[in-house]
Scaffold this motif. Sequence first.
Motif, PDB file in Angstrom:
ATOM      1  N   VAL A   7     -10.861  -0.037  -6.551  1.00  0.00           N
ATOM      2  CA  VAL A   7      -9.426   0.078  -6.322  1.00  0.00           C
ATOM      3  C   VAL A   7      -8.911  -1.242  -5.759  1.00  0.00           C
ATOM      4  O   VAL A   7      -9.599  -1.913  -5.006  1.00  0.00           O
ATOM      5  CB  VAL A   7      -9.103   1.259  -5.369  1.00  0.00           C
ATOM      6  CG1 VAL A   7      -9.730   1.066  -4.010  1.00  0.00           C
ATOM      7  CG2 VAL A   7      -7.602   1.497  -5.258  1.00  0.00           C
ATOM      8  N   GLY A   8      -7.701  -1.608  -6.159  1.00  0.00           N
ATOM      9  CA  GLY A   8      -7.070  -2.819  -5.648  1.00  0.00           C
ATOM     10  C   GLY A   8      -6.221  -2.521  -4.426  1.00  0.00           C
ATOM     11  O   GLY A   8      -5.619  -1.450  -4.310  1.00  0.00           O
ATOM     12  N   LEU A   9      -6.173  -3.485  -3.521  1.00  0.00           N
ATOM     13  CA  LEU A   9      -5.401  -3.361  -2.284  1.00  0.00           C
ATOM     14  C   LEU A   9      -4.546  -4.609  -2.119  1.00  0.00           C
ATOM     15  O   LEU A   9      -5.056  -5.724  -2.195  1.00  0.00           O
ATOM     16  CB  LEU A   9      -6.349  -3.214  -1.084  1.00  0.00           C
ATOM     17  CG  LEU A   9      -5.701  -3.125   0.290  1.00  0.00           C
ATOM     18  CD1 LEU A   9      -5.033  -1.747   0.456  1.00  0.00           C
ATOM     19  CD2 LEU A   9      -6.724  -3.334   1.386  1.00  0.00           C
ATOM     20  N   ASN A  10      -3.224  -4.412  -1.923  1.00  0.00           N
ATOM     21  CA  ASN A  10      -2.360  -5.569  -1.667  1.00  0.00           C
ATOM     22  C   ASN A  10      -1.616  -5.453  -0.342  1.00  0.00           C
ATOM     23  O   ASN A  10      -0.784  -6.288  -0.022  1.00  0.00           O
ATOM     24  CB  ASN A  10      -1.380  -5.790  -2.823  1.00  0.00           C
ATOM     25  CG  ASN A  10      -0.358  -4.681  -2.966  1.00  0.00           C
ATOM     26  OD1 ASN A  10      -0.285  -3.767  -2.149  1.00  0.00           O
ATOM     27  ND2 ASN A  10       0.427  -4.753  -4.023  1.00  0.00           N
ATOM     28  N   PRO A  13       2.133   0.217   1.100  1.00  0.00           N
ATOM     29  CA  PRO A  13       1.810   1.628   1.332  1.00  0.00           C
ATOM     30  C   PRO A  13       1.205   2.289   0.083  1.00  0.00           C
ATOM     31  O   PRO A  13       0.301   3.120   0.186  1.00  0.00           O
ATOM     32  CB  PRO A  13       3.156   2.257   1.689  1.00  0.00           C
ATOM     33  CG  PRO A  13       3.978   1.125   2.227  1.00  0.00           C
ATOM     34  CD  PRO A  13       3.523  -0.092   1.447  1.00  0.00           C
ATOM     35  N   GLU A  14       1.692   1.891  -1.081  1.00  0.00           N
ATOM     36  CA  GLU A  14       1.176   2.458  -2.328  1.00  0.00           C
ATOM     37  C   GLU A  14      -0.289   2.093  -2.549  1.00  0.00           C
ATOM     38  O   GLU A  14      -1.066   2.913  -3.049  1.00  0.00           O
ATOM     39  CB  GLU A  14       2.020   1.980  -3.526  1.00  0.00           C
ATOM     40  CG  GLU A  14       3.438   2.482  -3.519  1.00  0.00           C
ATOM     41  CD  GLU A  14       4.397   1.650  -2.651  1.00  0.00           C
ATOM     42  OE1 GLU A  14       5.576   2.028  -2.585  1.00  0.00           O
ATOM     43  OE2 GLU A  14       3.992   0.644  -2.052  1.00  0.00           O
ATOM     44  N   TRP A  21      -6.849   7.903  -2.680  1.00  0.00           N
ATOM     45  CA  TRP A  21      -7.138   8.617  -3.920  1.00  0.00           C
ATOM     46  C   TRP A  21      -8.500   8.184  -4.474  1.00  0.00           C
ATOM     47  O   TRP A  21      -9.307   9.023  -4.886  1.00  0.00           O
ATOM     48  CB  TRP A  21      -6.044   8.336  -4.952  1.00  0.00           C
ATOM     49  CG  TRP A  21      -6.333   8.963  -6.279  1.00  0.00           C
ATOM     50  CD1 TRP A  21      -6.039  10.227  -6.673  1.00  0.00           C
ATOM     51  CD2 TRP A  21      -7.007   8.341  -7.372  1.00  0.00           C
ATOM     52  NE1 TRP A  21      -6.486  10.435  -7.955  1.00  0.00           N
ATOM     53  CE2 TRP A  21      -7.087   9.283  -8.410  1.00  0.00           C
ATOM     54  CE3 TRP A  21      -7.545   7.077  -7.578  1.00  0.00           C
ATOM     55  CZ2 TRP A  21      -7.680   9.012  -9.628  1.00  0.00           C
ATOM     56  CZ3 TRP A  21      -8.150   6.801  -8.799  1.00  0.00           C
ATOM     57  CH2 TRP A  21      -8.211   7.756  -9.804  1.00  0.00           C
ATOM     58  N   ALA A  22      -8.746   6.872  -4.479  1.00  0.00           N
ATOM     59  CA  ALA A  22     -10.011   6.351  -5.012  1.00  0.00           C
ATOM     60  C   ALA A  22     -11.203   6.836  -4.193  1.00  0.00           C
ATOM     61  O   ALA A  22     -12.273   7.124  -4.751  1.00  0.00           O
ATOM     62  CB  ALA A  22      -9.968   4.827  -5.043  1.00  0.00           C
ATOM     63  N   ALA A  23     -11.038   6.947  -2.887  1.00  0.00           N
ATOM     64  CA  ALA A  23     -12.120   7.451  -2.043  1.00  0.00           C
ATOM     65  C   ALA A  23     -12.453   8.894  -2.410  1.00  0.00           C
ATOM     66  O   ALA A  23     -13.636   9.255  -2.529  1.00  0.00           O
ATOM     67  CB  ALA A  23     -11.730   7.348  -0.566  1.00  0.00           C
ATOM     68  N   LYS A  24     -11.435   9.718  -2.640  1.00  0.00           N
ATOM     69  CA  LYS A  24     -11.672  11.100  -3.060  1.00  0.00           C
ATOM     70  C   LYS A  24     -12.401  11.136  -4.405  1.00  0.00           C
ATOM     71  O   LYS A  24     -13.319  11.931  -4.598  1.00  0.00           O
ATOM     72  CB  LYS A  24     -10.348  11.861  -3.161  1.00  0.00           C
ATOM     73  CG  LYS A  24      -9.701  12.139  -1.830  1.00  0.00           C
ATOM     74  CD  LYS A  24      -8.367  12.842  -2.021  1.00  0.00           C
ATOM     75  CE  LYS A  24      -7.615  12.956  -0.714  1.00  0.00           C
ATOM     76  NZ  LYS A  24      -6.272  13.510  -0.898  1.00  0.00           N
TER      77      LYS A  24
END
Length: 100
Positions: A7-10, A13-14, A21-24
């Motif tokens: 998953v990408g993180l910038n 909040p989104e 969601w990706a962790a689930k």
Amino acid sequence: MPGNVTVGLNGSPESFAAVKWAAKEAVLREVALRIVHVQEWPVPPEHVKRVATRPPSNDHPRETRVSSRYEGLLEVATAEAESAHPGLTVSALNQLPAPG
């Protein structure tokens, strides 16, 4: 099952919601979670102002290293994922953009 959910993180909040969601999904698939951040290019205006007002020095080579600001974002996202899903293997990558 080999693999991971990436998953990408910038910092938005989104993107933090995407990490949740990706962790689930990683837990459901029984794989690791990989959180990735690629430093922005062009750089954000506040970064340009900070660099432009900094006195010239050899101690600060052109921004060829990853920023600690983004390391902090990754640490928070990693901690949240691990806290919500004990036992989930989480890795984080702070990457500079490819040259060119």
